[in-house]
Enzyme design. Structure first.
Site, short mmCIF file in Angstrom:
data_model
loop_
_atom_site.label_atom_id
_atom_site.label_comp_id
_atom_site.label_asym_id
_atom_site.label_seq_id
_atom_site.Cartn_x
_atom_site.Cartn_y
_atom_site.Cartn_z
N ASP A 282 0.81 -1.23 0.00
CA ASP A 282 0.00 0.00 0.00
C ASP A 282 0.84 1.27 0.00
O ASP A 282 0.35 2.34 -0.34
CB ASP A 282 -0.94 0.01 1.20
CG ASP A 282 -1.94 -1.13 1.14
OD1 ASP A 282 -1.59 -2.24 1.59
OD2 ASP A 282 -3.04 -0.92 0.61
N TYR A 368 -9.65 -1.37 2.75
CA TYR A 368 -9.13 -1.27 4.12
C TYR A 368 -8.85 0.16 4.55
O TYR A 368 -8.47 1.00 3.75
CB TYR A 368 -7.81 -2.04 4.25
CG TYR A 368 -7.98 -3.43 4.84
CD1 TYR A 368 -8.35 -3.59 6.16
CD2 TYR A 368 -7.77 -4.56 4.08
CE1 TYR A 368 -8.51 -4.84 6.71
CE2 TYR A 368 -7.93 -5.82 4.61
CZ TYR A 368 -8.30 -5.96 5.92
OH TYR A 368 -8.45 -7.21 6.46
CO CO Z 1 -7.06 -7.92 7.33
#
Ligand code: CO
Length: 621
Positions: A282, A368
């Site tokens: 990320d 996320y």
């Molecule tokens: Co996770």
């Protein structure tokens, strides 16, 4: 106007830097800005000059270069090609990729086979493609796209995965390289949402909890410098490193020169074709400190109390500054008791409240959320905590089947098992730059003349002399920690002053097989600890990981096995969560925590928090 050399780039400075790059002929017709950041001056620099570094990516040729510009002199200082490296994806590439997929007849055919006719209702998620050594994929700028159905605009698409359809898109050549269809699994139809309008009856017995500081906060913010109690430091937002601390001192003594995210990876453990390639870096592949990943925080929601915010100014693909308001939250929290004693001879009590200063940011990357929280305490302790929340990756499961490498979170809905692994780069300067690192443990000893009762507990400290000696994993059973000391600065008991790195319970390391592509690309995550001597160009634990075959970053930095004793050391600490999803993580995941603590060890000569005053008349009797 004088600006401190570590003050973040202003919007005007980003504009100026982009203009210098363009005027200097460093940005071709198809050139884009992957990032424009402050070039942080060396520790011993005496200049007040401001330099910026632009990571430039040419979309036509695929060439990347690092262009240093002097903002003070208005000129290009240097331009260095970075052969074979691909910077993080551009925002425009993500958008183009979705457009290409949604008009591809093979992909339309595949989703229609699953009963999906309304293409506007399909949510396409572009993923970093990784590098699996496929010759067809070599030299391309690839993303892989998986998709989900939304039953209405705000519906949680992850409840309805279109399983087994993966489009591989070359955003360099603007083509869909291939669409894989691994067989129809029915799209789960049940909706799972988390907004109040979908939850139904909300609890009615939560009374207001307000935090007030009627006399204001105990901290001050001046530019990007924060002062609180005996702490003083600077904070900035970096496109890849996220929330960064600079020149952390306590009581005027240096602790850290710089601390930030050196890389992170989320390797997925599901072996089915729709998921086995999922490994998200990320930071290096996606740039979590950039727009639109970096959150703008909301008072009373993300942070509670007397809050100060700092905005972040980040360059977009075109080199224009984008201001993300309230990107960094600064506030104080009560944290229970700091210390207490009841003297049973005199029936007197002394107790002090603990509080901490919190500096935080939150980043949304796809499904996320990652919150990064630095805590500073009254007793010289620092702590880094990652808060993981958001929505699980999901997988359609055929009715009646139980997956092996995923858990069922709802009927016909699996969530692949995965890890979230973070590597923090910690440039310690304990009382100065020259530091050494020891591994400390506690062990029992056999009965001997010196240990007749067999009760001995022996603390040991082993000097880590070279980079190879310092590649270590955590061992909670031995109380293993690492102590960073200044051998040239002794405390009251003749020991070097130091801080210790205390692993948290979440000290996961990469579990993928050594043959796995991610093992080569995320080698940093195979150990908890790495130590390198400071080098200005060694800032990323996995180098430029996007589409890379691996080997960059820490494995390459440490290949020469350099000495690390009594020098300017950089400590890299990898840790993370083994995430075996629970039904309770669905449809939105309660925060999971991971992190580490930095504590003074002989840095002070006694409890440095004796001078914290009692909170009121009742706390000192
Ligand atoms: Co996770």
């Amino acid at each position: 106007m004088y600006m401190h050399p570590l003050e973040s780039l202003s919007a005007d400075e980003i504009k100026t830097a982009a203009a210098i790059v363009k005027d200097g002929g460093e940005l071709g017709e198809h050139g884009r800005f992957s990032s424009i950041t402050l070039l942080e001056p060396p520790k011993d620099a005496s200049t007040a000059d401001r330099d910026a570094v632009a990571l430039v990516y040419d979309r036509a040729s695929g060439a990347a270069s690092s262009v240093v510009v002097s903002l003070t002199k208005g000129a290009v200082v240097s331009s260095t090609p970075i052969p074979g490296s691909q910077p993080a994806y551009l925002l425009e590439e993500m958008a183009e990729c979705i457009g290409l997929v949604k008009t591809d007849p093979r992909w339309i055919e595949a989703v229609r086979k699953r009963g999906v006719e309304d293409l506007d209702a399909v949510q396409c998620d572009p993923w970093p493609a990784g590098n699996f050594g496929d010759p067809d994929e070599d030299g391309r700028r690839l993303l892989r796209v998986v998709s989900y159905v939304r039953h209405f605009e705000e519906d949680n698409g992850y409840a309805h995965p279109i399983e087994g359809v993966v489009a591989t898109v070359d955003v360099g050549r603007q083509e869909v390289l291939r669409v894989e269809d691994h067989g129809v699994i029915p799209v789960p139809s049940k909706c799972f949402n988390y907004a109040p309008s979908h939850v139904g009856q909300m609890r009615t017995d939560l009374k207001p909890l307000d935090i007030t500081q009627p006399e204001g906060t105990s901290f001050t913010v001046d530019g990007n410098e924060i002062a609180w109690q005996k702490w003083r430091f600077r904070v900035s937002m970096h496109p890849l490193d996220g929330l960064v601390l600079h020149t952390v001192t306590i009581d005027g003594r240096s602790v850290l020169h710089r601390a930030g995210l050196g890389e992170m990876v989320v390797p997925y453990g599901e072996t089915t074709p729709g998921h086995r390639w999922k490994n998200a870096f990320d930071s290096g592949e996606l740039g979590l400190g950039r727009f639109p990943f970096l959150n703008s925080l909301e008072l009373g929601c993300d942070c509670l109390g007397e809050i100060r915010y700092l905005d972040a100014v980040i360059a977009n693909d075109q080199g224009d500054p984008i201001t993300i308001n309230n990107a960094i939250c600064i506030h104080e929290e009560d944290y229970g008791i700091l210390w207490k004693h009841f003297d049973s001879h005199t029936f007197t009590t002394e107790v002090r409240r603990s509080r901490r200063l919190v500096v935080s940011s939150i980043h949304t990357v796809g499904n996320y959320e990652y919150g990064f929280y630095w805590y500073f305490y009254l007793d010289g302790t620092m702590q880094l905590e990652v808060k993981l929340t958001g929505i699980l990756q999901t997988m359609g499961v055929a009715p009646g089947e139980t997956p092996v490498h995923s858990t069922l979170v709802a009927p016909q809905l699996g969530a692949p098992v995965h890890q979230h692994l973070f590597c923090f780069r910690l440039d310690f300067d304990i009382d100065g730059a020259e530091n050494s690192v020891y591994e400390t443990e506690l062990s029992g000893e056999p009965v001997s003349d010196d240990n007749p009762f067999g009760n001995a507990l022996l603390p040991t400290a082993r000097l880590l002399r070279t980079e190879s000696e310092a590649q270590r994993t955590a061992d909670l059973s031995k109380g293993r920690q690492w102590r960073i000391v200044n051998p040239g600065r002794l405390n009251a008991v003749g020991q070097p002053t130091g801080y210790r790195l205390v692993p948290g319970a979440s000290a996961a390391v990469l579990l993928a097989s050594p043959e796995a592509a991610v093992h080569q690309r995320a080698t940093f995550a195979t150990k908890n600890l790495w130590v390198t001597p400071y080098a200005a160009d060694e800032s990323r634990a996995a180098g430029y990981p996007n589409l890379s075959a691996g080997g960059e970053g820490l494995p390459s930095y440490t290949a020469g096995d350099r000495p690390i004793e009594n020098t300017d050391v950089v400590v890299w600490y990898s840790f993370g969560v083994n995430h075996v999803p629970r039904p309770e993580d669905w449809p939105v995941m309660p925060v999971e925590y991971a992190g580490f603590t930095l504590q003074p060890v002989g840095f002070f000569d006694q409890n440095p928090a004796l001078d914290v005053p009692p909170s009121n008349g009742h706390c000192s009797t």
